[in-house]
Structure formats: structure tokens, C-alpha cells
Design an enzyme around this catalytic site. Structure first.
Site, PDB file in Angstrom:
ATOM      1  CD  GLN A 191      -0.132  -1.460   3.059  1.00  0.00           C
ATOM      2  OE1 GLN A 191       0.048  -2.403   2.268  1.00  0.00           O
ATOM      3  NE2 GLN A 191      -0.063  -1.625   4.370  1.00  0.00           N
ATOM      4  CG  ASN A 214       7.527  -7.537   2.979  1.00  0.00           C
ATOM      5  OD1 ASN A 214       7.159  -7.018   1.918  1.00  0.00           O
ATOM      6  ND2 ASN A 214       6.819  -7.458   4.089  1.00  0.00           N
ATOM      7  CB  SER A 237      23.423 -10.442   1.740  1.00  0.00           C
ATOM      8  OG  SER A 237      24.588  -9.675   1.663  1.00  0.00           O
ATOM      9  CD  GLN A 259      27.437  -9.818   3.559  1.00  0.00           C
ATOM     10  OE1 GLN A 259      26.338  -9.653   3.055  1.00  0.00           O
ATOM     11  NE2 GLN A 259      28.037  -8.865   4.263  1.00  0.00           N
ATOM     12  CG  HIS A 262      22.683  -9.524   6.123  1.00  0.00           C
ATOM     13  ND1 HIS A 262      22.056  -8.418   6.622  1.00  0.00           N
ATOM     14  CD2 HIS A 262      23.911  -9.112   5.730  1.00  0.00           C
ATOM     15  CE1 HIS A 262      22.877  -7.368   6.530  1.00  0.00           C
ATOM     16  NE2 HIS A 262      24.008  -7.769   6.001  1.00  0.00           N
ATOM     17  CD  GLU A 328      24.978  -7.892  -1.852  1.00  0.00           C
ATOM     18  OE1 GLU A 328      24.891  -9.036  -1.343  1.00  0.00           O
ATOM     19  OE2 GLU A 328      24.283  -6.928  -1.470  1.00  0.00           O
ATOM     20  CG  HIS A 329      29.242  -7.650  -0.207  1.00  0.00           C
ATOM     21  ND1 HIS A 329      28.068  -8.267   0.174  1.00  0.00           N
ATOM     22  CD2 HIS A 329      29.033  -6.314  -0.079  1.00  0.00           C
ATOM     23  CE1 HIS A 329      27.183  -7.339   0.516  1.00  0.00           C
ATOM     24  NE2 HIS A 329      27.730  -6.151   0.382  1.00  0.00           N
ATOM     25  CG  ASP A 362      27.577  -4.055   5.145  1.00  0.00           C
ATOM     26  OD1 ASP A 362      27.321  -3.968   3.933  1.00  0.00           O
ATOM     27  OD2 ASP A 362      27.726  -5.142   5.742  1.00  0.00           O
ATOM     28  CD  GLU A 416      15.904   3.288 -41.064  1.00  0.00           C
ATOM     29  OE1 GLU A 416      15.100   4.002 -40.419  1.00  0.00           O
ATOM     30  OE2 GLU A 416      16.979   2.864 -40.605  1.00  0.00           O
ATOM     31  CG  HIS A 421      11.527   9.815 -39.969  1.00  0.00           C
ATOM     32  ND1 HIS A 421      10.261   9.320 -39.854  1.00  0.00           N
ATOM     33  CD2 HIS A 421      12.106   9.622 -38.752  1.00  0.00           C
ATOM     34  CE1 HIS A 421      10.084   8.842 -38.619  1.00  0.00           C
ATOM     35  NE2 HIS A 421      11.185   9.014 -37.935  1.00  0.00           N
TER      36      HIS A 421
END
Lengths: 435, 435
Positions: A191, A214, A237, A259, A262, A328-329, A362, A416, A421
Site C-alpha cells: 500500500q 519484503n 546477500s 553476510q 543477514h 555482490e561483495h 556496510d 527505411e 522523416h
């Protein structure tokens, strides 16, 4: 137990593929529900927001109390300790100054044919920042998402954060204040995303929505994409640590766990060139897990998704593995991290040397901690100032320069089959339209 | 008849909203069909590609003939006239040199705390370029999609183009050759997108897919997004022309028609400050439509989606209207186009002055013609070199600099309840782990 692979093993390729393509994300199918929520907010505006917030966050709101007042923000800041506020300020200053170097410049020049050409960058008009509620409500994420927008020059930054049962992390509000955000609404879920994308009586629509959330928030962001811009949808992660045996195994083990703690879906992988060092790190992980507060989460992540890969030659063998994992890392705890980094193509962020744990990035290093996951570092980048700006190119011809470059445009447009054009150029040439 | 609005009219806001939110795109629901095609290509590889190509393009292929040979490309180039090849070359040179200025630089510095920080850009490893078959097979699109990838340094650029009944536009192959593309497959539709995203026995997977396509191609790109990167999904073309009465109405009318002739869903809007000039342009559009080869398409677009807005003061009133429309193409045919452009935030590309028809930008000006549609210029940019590169940040601390910035990271990590994060930093501080 984490997967253990030896690059010399004839079945290594198979094992590595398994690590690469293991599905870690649990995909809840919330699309239909989320589509209904978005539709309700589009149709009923504030009233729908208030209904959903009563149902899911157990909060009774009115249009007047959707917004968190400045007094509430100031009171929250008053609840935070001085040490914490100073640490937040250190982080904010460093993040802001790193991101300031990313502001692009306008180009504007005249070429040899006399055509004026260029590109200019302008900030997005309004950005919405989603901040999760509850335990995943991280002040560091507020800084990492809001400061690039601020540095980009976004005039209106709106924050939404759910306050289930009235609870909110005061440091999240302190972080918002530090970023100069004054427009904050106590709403969350699909929402809140719908309100940011389409607007309600109380909340004006924004142009771009960023921030973690989430499965409902992720699905809502996907559905409103196109109406507004969104950042990438982050997966669990990941860290890949490349370490020789001249590291303290306890340090490397803690980096892997940072990591893993997490999320049970997180993935931590070690590549090393010494089987004995691999054993020592594995043992240190187990020791740390005995005392770590989030050991249940970190332990499950390590057992289910962790990996240890032993190669002969780190510099020769690891770049190809890194590029396929596209982590990622990427932590390079080796003697000459630059030599190894130079051979790597795909990584969200690189942490060079033995004294640069990923966690420093981080919070306080400066670069953004919102980084591409799930191998998307092959084609995408971490959040940055450019994500809150857009580029408008421009061209200016005069009667002379259109004469220089126009005929080629006419030829191509005709080939074309696009005669309007061709004519719109030809009309401006000498002999207009007959050219 | 196109909508005609007067900004002085009390019902202007309502009419303008109508223009803004009119749904022009016909959304065919092809998702289920496309998901099945992608699944088949993932499971059966080349065999599925060959089956679909037989069914939809009436072409019998084998794994060996999926690829268009260099001999076929050379033969196609031989069929193109010298004028046409020279025009193609002019366009390619100009596009390439404009895009070369977009290549970003690496940053690498040490800050006051002794922390080394920076960001470097690397090219995507492999890019796939979708080129439509049939009448929408435009050589100019090949240049606009392939040259930014080439300038970015993409090592492997793959082109797919369907050849229904064996037909292909030779200039499309000439354009591919001009861009240095040697890996070309005669496949199209969702099956070609699937092959690029997941790979088959003959076609290796790429990291990013760009290029225009029909509803099937667009749906396939949406579905493979995440596995690979994609460019934005383009909607129908748009032009907004802001013109005072010192223009030739025939020129402005042709500019409006140059977008209208693309597609019956295209939208052309004129903003002017002179009702008589508005009438003259409308009359000129009708006159042009009597002779234009694509009059049926252009006429329908103009009648169904075109608009004329009359304001009193172009400089004062048009910027707000432009920003709300956020047009793909913005032509400023006024005396001081820079003054007006400076007040505009949202536009894909701007064409400044009376001698810069939008069509010059479609072919030879230099900036890209792949631009944000459907108001997405509020938050996104035209295709550029950065779309084929990604940014990796890096940090390096030593024992001294981690001491300077580490404690703030430890404080913040603890406040977020992430103890392994805190410890991975604290272990590297003096007193390791007790700090």
C-alpha cells in the site's frame, strides 16, 4: 555442512555449477494480492491506506496522522545516545563525500560540421524511499538510499516506514533527519508503494521508488515499474572471500558470517589456495557460531548455502570463478589485492587487503551498500547518484550544419521507407523538399 | 481530429490530463505463450529454436545454418548502393564519436583518514542485440544499439534477426558489419530472446539484451530480466514541438508527421502561442497527408492521439507542460531555445532551434535515438555507453585507517543487532574483538 570443492577434482565443474545455480530465494506468490492492494489505493487513496494500516500494522490513522510530525522526529533523535548519533554522522559524512564525486558533468560542444551537441543531467523530481519496519529497519540503509538522492539534487525525498503496533526504530528517524528528509509517512507494504507511485489525497506521487522490502514490497515495486522508476529488486546477500593462508582464520571466518547472519538465504563462499587454511577457517566459523547472537540464522545460511573452494593458484584460477559468481561483495585478503582485482570483471564492490572487512563498507567506508545480487553484477551496478538523475541529450543545427549532415539522414530515412522523416530534413535544405 | 486545448480555457487542466493519460498502447496478453516458448528453448535448445523458426518464419534451419555466414553478410553489403553505404558510414562515425565522450573514468583516491576509495567501470561481457524482421527492420537501429556497446568495450556482441520466408534487409547486415558484429543468427521472437538469455548448444548466453521488438519480444525480455540485463521496453514514439509563429508551418507539420508515421499509436503534440499559427500547422498536416506514402498510419496517429495546445507565453507556460508530458523527443523551434531548454527537467532528447528537425537525431546527429517513452523521461535516460558497463566500487583500509573509521562501524552494527558485522571490524582493531 557447506559445500567443499577442489578445483583439481574432475567433478569440480559440476559442483561449481551447483553452487552457481542453487536457488536460494523462496519466491512467495503474492502478486495477485499485491495487485489488489495497488488497485484499492489507486481507487480509494488515503482511505485504503488507512484500512490496510489498521489491518496489518494495527494502527488507527487519519489523513492528518499519516505523516510523522517533526516533533516526533525530534523526540526520536532525543532518545538516541550521543555515541550513536556521532557514528551516524561519521557514516553520513563519508557516504556523502564519496557520492559527491559521482555527480556527472554536462557536455556541450560544437563538432567539425558545426553541429552543437551535448548531454546534460538533471535530478529526478521526487524520490520515494521505502524503509522496512521491525527488525530489518536499518538506519544505515536510510543513509545509503537517501544520500545519493540528496547529492543528486532531488528536490523532494519522501520516506515511508511502517510502524507496526506503533513501534519505530528512533535511529531510523534520526538518519532521516540527518539526510534532510522531512516528509515521512507511517505506512508500509504494497500500500505504501502504491501511494508513492500513484499518489493519494495526502501523499503526492513520486517519480522513482528505492529501498529494500519484503516479498510484498518487491512485488509492488515490480508492478508499479514503468509508472515510476525503481531500483533493482535485491536478492539475499552474498560474500565471496578470496584469502591466502597468511590471514588469521578467525578474521576470515567472521567475514563469512557477517553476510550469513543477514538471512538464512545468504551465501558466503571462501576461495583459498591452502586446504589446511580452509580447514582452519571452517573450524573458526564453528567456534564463532557458539557465541554469535544470530548463530541460528548464520549457521543455517553457512550449512545450507556456504562454500569453500580450494584452488592451486589464486591469481591464476580465481578470476574466472569470481566472474562466474559475480558476487555482490568480493573481499580480496591476499598479498597483492590490486593484481587480483585487475583481473576481475564482475563484482558489486571489492574490499582490498587484510584490513578491509566487508562490514566496513556496510556502514562507513563511503561507497553504497546497495549492490547487485544474484549474479546481476554481470550487468548492473550498486546504487549511486546516477540512479537519481537522468540524461537529456541535445542537438542544434543551423542552416549551414543541417546542409552538412542532412543529406545522409534523408538517404537513410528514404531507405527505411520513412518519408516524413526524410522530408522534415529535406525541407530545411536548399531547394527544400526537392533535395 | 487531434485534441485542441487552450491554456486559458477553464477546462484546460482536464483536457491536458486526458492527453497525458490516454492509453495508446494495445497490450496483447502474450505472457503465457511466451513463457512456454522460453521454457522450450531452455529445455530443448537448438531443436526448439529450429522448430519455432520453421513454424513462424517458414525457414528450415539446422544448427549449422542458424548463423548467418560472413559470405552472406558480404553478399548483402554488395547489394547496397554506394550512396547508401556512405550515408550509413557518416551516421556510424557521428554516433560513435558522440558516444565515445560518454566513456566514464575510474576514480581512485586516498581520503583524509587514509582510506583508499574508488570506483571503476568495466564493460558487460557479452551483449545481445535484437533486430526486428520485416518492415520494422531498421539499419539505423542496429547502429544505435550496437555502437554504444562497441564503444563501451563489450567483447562479444551477438545479433539476432528473424528472416521470415528468407527475407532480410541487406542494409541491416551492412550496418552490423560496420559495427564489427560477426556473430549473427537468423532467429527472432521470444525464442531468440530465450536463446540469448539462457544459451543453446550453438548460441552462448549473453549478459544483456537490447533492441526493439514486437509484443512477444517485449514480453520475453520482461521474463528473462534478472537472468540477464535488458534495456527499457519502448512504448510508441512521441514528439512534442514547441513553436512560435516565426516558423514555416509546413516544416513544423512535417516534424509532427515524422513521429506519427511510425505507428498509429505514436503521439505528436504542438505547443504554440499563436492560434493562427496552430491553424496553419493543422492545415499543413492535412496537405502533407495528401501525398505522404505512410499517410494512412500518420493520419490515424494524428487524428487519434495528436494534440495542439495554445498558450499565451511559451517561455512562462510551456516548461510545466513539457515536464508533465516528459516527451521522448522535444523540439524547441523558438527564437531562444536555450532559455526554454534551461527551464525543462524531463525530456529524452531536445532538438534546439528551427533548423533541427527531430529526424536528424534519428540518423546522423550522434546522440542515441533509443529514448525513454510514456513519460519515463521523468526517471530514465536514452540508451548510452553506461548501459553496457557496470561500476564496481572498491575500498582498501590498512591497520591505521581501519582504526580511524572502524569504531563508528562497530557502533552502528551493534545498534542494528548485527554482531558478526561488528566483530569482523572489531577483530581488526587494536585489542581485537574487545574494542
Amino acid at each position: 555442512m557447506p559445500v567443499r570443492l577442489d578445483a583439481q577434482d574432475p567433478r569440480f565443474a559440476e559442483g561449481f555449477e551447483g553452487l552457481l545455480h542453487a536457488k536460494r530465494e523462496t519466491s512467495e506468490d503474492v502478486q495477485a494480492l499485491v495487485a489488489g492492494v495497488i488497485d484499492a489505493v489507486r481507487k480509494r487513496g488515503d482511505a485504503a491506506l488507512i484500512d490496510y494500516t489498521a489491518r496489518w500494522d494495527r494502527q488507527t490513522l487519519t489523513p492528518a496522522t499519516l505523516r510523522i510530525s517533526q516533533e516526533e522526529v525530534d523526540a526520536a533523535v532525543g532518545q538516541c545516545g550521543g555515541d550513536l548519533l556521532r557514528a551516524l554522522d561519521t557514516a553520513a559524512e563519508r557516504i556523502e563525500s564519496f557520492h559527491r564525486l559521482q555527480v556527472p558533468e554536462t557536455t556541450d560542444y560544437r563538432d567539425a560540421q558545426g553541429v552543437r551537441l551535448g548531454a546534460r543531467w538533471t535530478a529526478v523530481g521526487a524520490a520515494g524511499l521505502y524503509v522496512p519496519g521491525g527488525t530489518a529497519s536499518y538506519p544505515s540503509s536510510v543513509l545509503m538510499n537517501a544520500l545519493p538522492a540528496k547529492v543528486a539534487g532531488v528536490e523532494r525525498i519522501v520516506m515511508v516506514v511502517p510502524t507496526p503496533d506503533g513501534a519505530i526504530n528512533p535511529l531510523v528517524l534520526a538518519a532521516a533527519k540527518r539526510c534532510g528528509i522531512t516528509e515521512i509517512y507511517r505506512i508500509g507494504g504494497a500500500q505504501a508503494v502504491a501511494a508513492l507511485a500513484y499518489g493519494t489525497e495526502t501523499i503526492a506521487a513520486v517519480d522513482k521508488i528505492v529501498g529494500p522490502g519484503n516479498a510484498f514490497v518487491a512485488a509492488a515495486k515490480r508492478l508499479v515499474y514503468g509508472t515510476v522508476g525503481i531500483d533493482s529488486i535485491a536478492g539475499p546477500s552474498e560474500i565471496l572471500v578470496v584469502a591466502d593462508n597468511r590471514n588469521d582464520p578467525a578474521w576470515i571466518a567472521m567475514d563469512l558470517l557477517s553476510q550469513a547472519e543477514h538471512d538464512t538465504s545468504a551465501q558466503s563462499i571462501l576461495i583459498t589456495d591452502d586446504p589446511a587454511f580452509a580447514d582452519a577457517v571452517a573450524a573458526a566459523v564453528d567456534r564463532h557460531l557458539e557465541t554469535l547472537p544470530r548463530a541460528a540464522i548464520a549457521g543455517e545460511s553457512w550449512r545450507e548455502h556456504g562454500g569453500i573452494i580450494v584452488v592451486r593458484d589464486l591469481l591464476a584460477e580465481s578470476p574466472a570463478l569470481i566472474d562466474r559468481l559475480a558476487p555482490e561483495h568480493l573481499e580480496l585478503a591476499v598479498e597483492d589485492p590490486d593484481a587480483l582485482a585487475a583481473k576481475v570483471r564482475n563484482a558489486g564492490a571489492i574490499f582490498l587487503g587484510r584490513y578491509t572487512p566487508e562490514a566496513i563498507g556496510d556502514y562507513v567506508a563511503g561507497p553504497n551498500h546497495v549492490l547487485p545480487t544474484a549474479r546481476s553484477a554481470r550487468f548492473s551496478s550498486g546504487l549511486n547518484v546516477l540512479d537519481f538523475m537522468k540524461r537529456t541529450t541535445f542537438v542544434a543545427c543551423d542552416a549551414e550544419s543541417v546542409k552538412a549532415i542532412g543529406p545522409a539522414a534523408v538517404t537513410l530515412a528514404r531507405s527505411e521507407g520513412l518519408d516524413a522523416h526524410a522530408l522534415s530534413v529535406a525541407l530545411r535544405l536548399p531547394g527544400g523538399g526537392q533535395g
